[in-house]
Design a protein around this motif. Structure first.
Motif, PDB file in Angstrom:
ATOM      1  N   LYS A   2       0.813  -1.219   0.000  1.00 43.25           N
ATOM      2  CA  LYS A   2       0.000   0.000   0.000  1.00 43.25           C
ATOM      3  C   LYS A   2       0.849   1.272   0.000  1.00 43.25           C
ATOM      4  CE  LYS A   2      -3.746  -2.139   2.699  1.00 43.25           C
ATOM      5  NZ  LYS A   2      -4.463  -2.081   3.999  1.00 43.25           N
ATOM      6  N   HIS A   3       2.081   1.143   0.472  1.00 38.80           N
ATOM      7  CA  HIS A   3       2.915   2.331   0.670  1.00 38.80           C
ATOM      8  C   HIS A   3       4.068   2.412  -0.332  1.00 38.80           C
ATOM      9  CE1 HIS A   3       0.746   3.064   4.412  1.00 38.80           C
ATOM     10  NE2 HIS A   3       0.800   1.760   4.583  1.00 38.80           N
ATOM     11  N   ILE A   4       3.984   1.620  -1.403  1.00 32.75           N
ATOM     12  CA  ILE A   4       4.979   1.679  -2.478  1.00 32.75           C
ATOM     13  C   ILE A   4       4.300   2.292  -3.698  1.00 32.75           C
ATOM     14  CG2 ILE A   4       6.440   0.316  -4.008  1.00 32.75           C
ATOM     15  CD1 ILE A   4       6.850  -1.635  -1.712  1.00 32.75           C
ATOM     16  N   HIS A   5       4.797   3.436  -4.132  1.00 32.97           N
ATOM     17  CA  HIS A   5       4.105   4.235  -5.141  1.00 32.97           C
ATOM     18  C   HIS A   5       4.638   4.019  -6.558  1.00 32.97           C
ATOM     19  CE1 HIS A   5       2.705   6.128  -1.508  1.00 32.97           C
ATOM     20  NE2 HIS A   5       3.922   6.545  -1.203  1.00 32.97           N
ATOM     21  N   CYS A   6       5.889   3.624  -6.678  1.00 27.51           N
ATOM     22  CA  CYS A   6       6.500   3.502  -8.013  1.00 27.51           C
ATOM     23  C   CYS A   6       6.206   2.125  -8.601  1.00 27.51           C
ATOM     24  CB  CYS A   6       8.002   3.734  -7.936  1.00 27.51           C
ATOM     25  SG  CYS A   6       8.433   5.359  -7.280  1.00 27.51           S
ATOM     26  N   GLU A   7       5.941   2.104  -9.892  1.00 26.93           N
ATOM     27  CA  GLU A   7       5.555   0.860 -10.570  1.00 26.93           C
ATOM     28  C   GLU A   7       6.645  -0.203 -10.486  1.00 26.93           C
ATOM     29  OE1 GLU A   7       4.136  -0.622 -15.032  1.00 26.93           O
ATOM     30  OE2 GLU A   7       4.427   1.513 -14.597  1.00 26.93           O
ATOM     31  N   ASN A   8       7.900   0.191 -10.582  1.00 24.87           N
ATOM     32  CA  ASN A   8       8.995  -0.779 -10.614  1.00 24.87           C
ATOM     33  C   ASN A   8       9.591  -1.066  -9.242  1.00 24.87           C
ATOM     34  OD1 ASN A   8       8.838  -1.018 -13.427  1.00 24.87           O
ATOM     35  ND2 ASN A   8      10.094   0.817 -13.714  1.00 24.87           N
ATOM     36  N   CYS A   9       9.074  -0.432  -8.184  1.00 26.43           N
ATOM     37  CA  CYS A   9       9.610  -0.648  -6.832  1.00 26.43           C
ATOM     38  C   CYS A   9       8.857  -1.776  -6.132  1.00 26.43           C
ATOM     39  CB  CYS A   9       9.501   0.625  -6.002  1.00 26.43           C
ATOM     40  SG  CYS A   9      10.677   1.911  -6.468  1.00 26.43           S
ATOM     41  N   LYS A  10       9.549  -2.542  -5.350  1.00 29.18           N
ATOM     42  CA  LYS A  10       8.905  -3.585  -4.549  1.00 29.18           C
ATOM     43  C   LYS A  10       9.849  -4.028  -3.439  1.00 29.18           C
ATOM     44  CE  LYS A  10      10.378  -7.423  -7.553  1.00 29.18           C
ATOM     45  NZ  LYS A  10       9.932  -8.608  -8.298  1.00 29.18           N
ATOM     46  N   GLU A  53      15.656   0.072  10.243  1.00 31.60           N
ATOM     47  CA  GLU A  53      17.069   0.491  10.236  1.00 31.60           C
ATOM     48  C   GLU A  53      17.608   0.541   8.811  1.00 31.60           C
ATOM     49  OE1 GLU A  53      21.301  -1.474  11.553  1.00 31.60           O
ATOM     50  OE2 GLU A  53      19.553  -1.914  12.797  1.00 31.60           O
ATOM     51  N   PHE A  54      17.288  -0.477   8.018  1.00 32.11           N
ATOM     52  CA  PHE A  54      17.736  -0.504   6.619  1.00 32.11           C
ATOM     53  C   PHE A  54      17.140   0.673   5.846  1.00 32.11           C
ATOM     54  CE2 PHE A  54      17.856  -5.448   6.873  1.00 32.11           C
ATOM     55  CZ  PHE A  54      19.024  -5.383   7.600  1.00 32.11           C
ATOM     56  N   LEU A  55      15.840   0.921   6.044  1.00 33.03           N
ATOM     57  CA  LEU A  55      15.161   1.999   5.326  1.00 33.03           C
ATOM     58  C   LEU A  55      15.708   3.364   5.732  1.00 33.03           C
ATOM     59  CD1 LEU A  55      11.512   0.613   5.599  1.00 33.03           C
ATOM     60  CD2 LEU A  55      12.861   0.771   3.498  1.00 33.03           C
ATOM     61  N   ASN A  56      16.002   3.513   7.020  1.00 34.56           N
ATOM     62  CA  ASN A  56      16.520   4.779   7.521  1.00 34.56           C
ATOM     63  C   ASN A  56      17.879   5.118   6.923  1.00 34.56           C
ATOM     64  OD1 ASN A  56      18.271   6.172  10.002  1.00 34.56           O
ATOM     65  ND2 ASN A  56      16.233   7.049   9.685  1.00 34.56           N
ATOM     66  N   GLU A 108      12.267   7.419  -2.359  1.00 34.61           N
ATOM     67  CA  GLU A 108      10.946   7.919  -2.001  1.00 34.61           C
ATOM     68  C   GLU A 108      10.084   6.811  -1.395  1.00 34.61           C
ATOM     69  OE1 GLU A 108       7.015  10.001  -4.086  1.00 34.61           O
ATOM     70  OE2 GLU A 108       8.841   9.621  -5.271  1.00 34.61           O
ATOM     71  N   CYS A 109      10.106   5.640  -2.019  1.00 37.62           N
ATOM     72  CA  CYS A 109       9.318   4.508  -1.507  1.00 37.62           C
ATOM     73  C   CYS A 109       9.890   3.991  -0.189  1.00 37.62           C
ATOM     74  CB  CYS A 109       9.266   3.390  -2.549  1.00 37.62           C
ATOM     75  SG  CYS A 109       8.249   3.795  -4.001  1.00 37.62           S
ATOM     76  N   GLN A 110      11.201   4.067  -0.032  1.00 36.24           N
ATOM     77  CA  GLN A 110      11.817   3.668   1.236  1.00 36.24           C
ATOM     78  C   GLN A 110      11.288   4.520   2.386  1.00 36.24           C
ATOM     79  OE1 GLN A 110      16.141   3.594   0.988  1.00 36.24           O
ATOM     80  NE2 GLN A 110      16.074   2.621  -1.027  1.00 36.24           N
ATOM     81  N   LEU A 111      11.226   5.845   2.181  1.00 35.88           N
ATOM     82  CA  LEU A 111      10.764   6.754   3.235  1.00 35.88           C
ATOM     83  C   LEU A 111       9.285   6.538   3.545  1.00 35.88           C
ATOM     84  CD1 LEU A 111      12.600  10.018   2.073  1.00 35.88           C
ATOM     85  CD2 LEU A 111      13.220   8.533   4.002  1.00 35.88           C
ATOM     86  N   SER A 112       8.493   6.282   2.503  1.00 41.60           N
ATOM     87  CA  SER A 112       7.067   6.016   2.702  1.00 41.60           C
ATOM     88  C   SER A 112       6.858   4.730   3.490  1.00 41.60           C
ATOM     89  CB  SER A 112       6.366   5.928   1.344  1.00 41.60           C
ATOM     90  OG  SER A 112       5.010   5.597   1.494  1.00 41.60           O
ATOM     91  N   LEU A 113       7.616   3.702   3.151  1.00 37.18           N
ATOM     92  CA  LEU A 113       7.518   2.420   3.839  1.00 37.18           C
ATOM     93  C   LEU A 113       7.994   2.534   5.285  1.00 37.18           C
ATOM     94  CD1 LEU A 113       6.644  -0.463   3.231  1.00 37.18           C
ATOM     95  CD2 LEU A 113       8.984  -0.981   2.544  1.00 37.18           C
TER      96      LEU A 113
END
Length: 503
Positions: free
Chosen positions: A265-273, A313-316, A338-343
């Motif tokens: 739900k919190h990943i906005h980019c089509e190619n991000c996962k 920790e990884f996302l930060n 951007e998706c890292q910060l949202s997640l």
């Protein structure tokens, strides 16, 4: 941690038992896929192909449920190739490939330089579709050779995902090269692990004997992407997973459920996962730095939160390190900043909300099952999930056995009766010799036993049919042949014996 986490942990532990994450089903999954490996290896040996097959991933580890709909991961190696880490590894009359790194080679990747088979010298200026020659005259083995081979075999059904090639959406098939010598970026891991709580010293010692694989995929955006091969320590990771008890396994399953529903739900980019491998990596790091006394049934929710904090920790820091291979960022090419910060914000919210998100998980009706258990409604109404899982595993294993047996029969029975009889005798002898080989595992022996009984049943039918057709008396050993094969399955051998008696 909130006081109610202890009770909720025990409820969640029990709910996961109902959906197939329990010792019995996990053991059944692992044994099934080890039997599959043995069946494929014996089949390749029968057909004269020098291949070794491995099953990796959540299906073979037991870290999945029906609702997760996990893919089946198959990796095989062509043993004719000799991957050299140094010139001392060169072997005569083998396809020798030397692992080479340039200054601009990305982490976890190597180039494979083609070395002559009859003298330890580099091949130069070799014109072949599977090779690329650089400005210095060095010949490198292209990873596109594997892709082209699969594309020719499967045509329009060919699906490529990273190093995987497959004719089906639910299968990932990887052709890899096995390297018996571990490179420095993996060897340094053993030193680092000596100061952690996990894995144990015994596991580390066994891991040093595993070797690693080189899979045919380059780093995205690299100038040499078509000739780069990525090192992957699948065998070490499988060894680590097999060393875990049920609490870490259940923890990983819940992380995958969160990944499939809440994280998306919190990943906005089509190619991000974010992938299951990110979740497994977080589990490994958390196990390494957490006291073993934490990993208990009554602290399951706490363990999940600790893993989520590792992901935070990884996302930060904007970097997800590989647990084993040094210098790798697993977010690279998978998850933008951007998706890292949202997640990161989403996971912080889950933890601050005392993990109430668990009651909303839809996979395997986990949220509803948790609510039912909380209201003391046991068991949650529905089908017996564990029986369904084991039934499917049994059917799938028998289908594979039958498929391989049919292939063997088609190969043997394309000649006249005399040749078939000789071919069957040769095949039975070959299988019996293979069973007593020192390298044969118990899984090999179990499959060979099935195949030998089936081949003897065919031999008995061929013999009796030939005698009946020509009016000759049946040989004395026909009773012994049918006797050996009578318990091949429920009815077929008994029906064949009855038919022969009738005739």
């Amino acid at each position: 941690m909130p006081a109610f986490f202890r009770h909720l942990s025990e409820v969640l532990y029990q709910v996961l038992e109902y959906v197939g994450v329990n010792p019995w089903v996990v053991k059944r999954r692992r044994h099934t896929f080890l039997h599959w490996e043995a069946a494929w290896d014996v089949h390749h040996h029968q057909a004269g192909r020098d291949k070794t097959t491995f099953h990796f991933g959540s299906q073979s580890e037991g870290t999945t449920t029906p609702g997760l709909q996990s893919d089946t991961d198959l990796l095989y190696t062509r043993n004719k190739a000799n991957v050299m880490f140094s010139w001392a590894d060169w072997q005569r009359r083998r396809l020798n490939l030397l692992m080479v790194r340039e200054e601009d080679t990305p982490p976890q990747h190597y180039l494979l330089q083609w070395i002559r088979s009859y003298i330890p010298q580099p091949l130069t200026h070799f014109h072949h579709p599977n090779c690329v020659t650089d400005s210095q005259g060095r010949v490198f083995y292209s990873n596109m050779a594997v892709v082209r081979r699969f594309a020719e075999e499967w045509g329009d059904r060919h699906i490529r995902r990273g190093p995987s090639n497959s004719p089906r959406e639910d299968w990932d098939v990887v052709e890899a090269l096995h390297c018996t010598t571990l490179p420095p970026e993996i060897m340094s891991w053993f030193t680092k692990m000596q100061n952690g709580y996990w894995p144990s010293e015994e596991t580390l010692q066994a891991a040093q004997m595993c070797g690693c694989f080189l899979v045919p995929v380059g780093h995205h955006g690299s100038m040499n992407e078509s000739i780069e091969w990525r090192i992957t320590p699948n065998l070490i990771e499988r060894l680590l997973m097999l060393s875990l008890n049920m609490v870490p396994l259940k923890c990983l399953v819940v992380l995958k459920m969160l990944k499939n529903q809440e994280f998306v739900k919190h990943i906005h980019c089509e190619n991000c996962k974010i992938t299951s491998y990110h979740c497994k990596t977080a589990l490994f790091f958390t196990l390494n730095r957490t006291l073993p006394t934490v990993w208990t049934k009554s602290r399951l929710i706490e363990c999940i939160v600790r893993c989520l904090q590792t992901i935070l920790e990884f996302l930060n820091q904007g970097n997800c390190p590989h647990f084993i291979v040094e210098g790798v960022d697993l977010f690279d090419g998978k998850l933008c900043r951007e998706c890292q910060l949202s997640l990161e914000q989403a996971i912080q919210g889950m933890i601050q909300d005392d993990m109430h998100v668990l009651f909303h998980l839809q996979s395997d009706d986990l949220g509803q099952r948790l609510l039912a258990f909380s209201d003391d409604v046991r068991p949650y109404p529905g089908d017996d999930v564990n029986a369904a899982i084991c039934g499917k595993l049994a059917r799938d294993m028998f289908k594979l056995y039958l498929k391989i047996f049919k292939i063997a029969c088609n190969r043997l029975c394309n000649n006249d009766a005399a040749d078939v009889y000789t071919s069957l005798n040769n095949e039975i002898t070959l299988m019996q010799d293979l069973a007593v080989n020192a390298r044969a595992t118990q899984y090999d022996k179990n499959y060979i036993k099935f195949i030998v009984k089936s081949l003897i049943s065919v031999k008995a039918s061929v013999t009796s049919s030939s005698c009946i057709q020509t009016g000759q008396p049946l040989p004395q050993d026909i009773w012994q042949l049918y006797g050996v094969s009578l318990d091949t399955d429920v009815a077929s051998s008994k029906l064949k014996l009855a038919s022969m008696h009738y005739c």
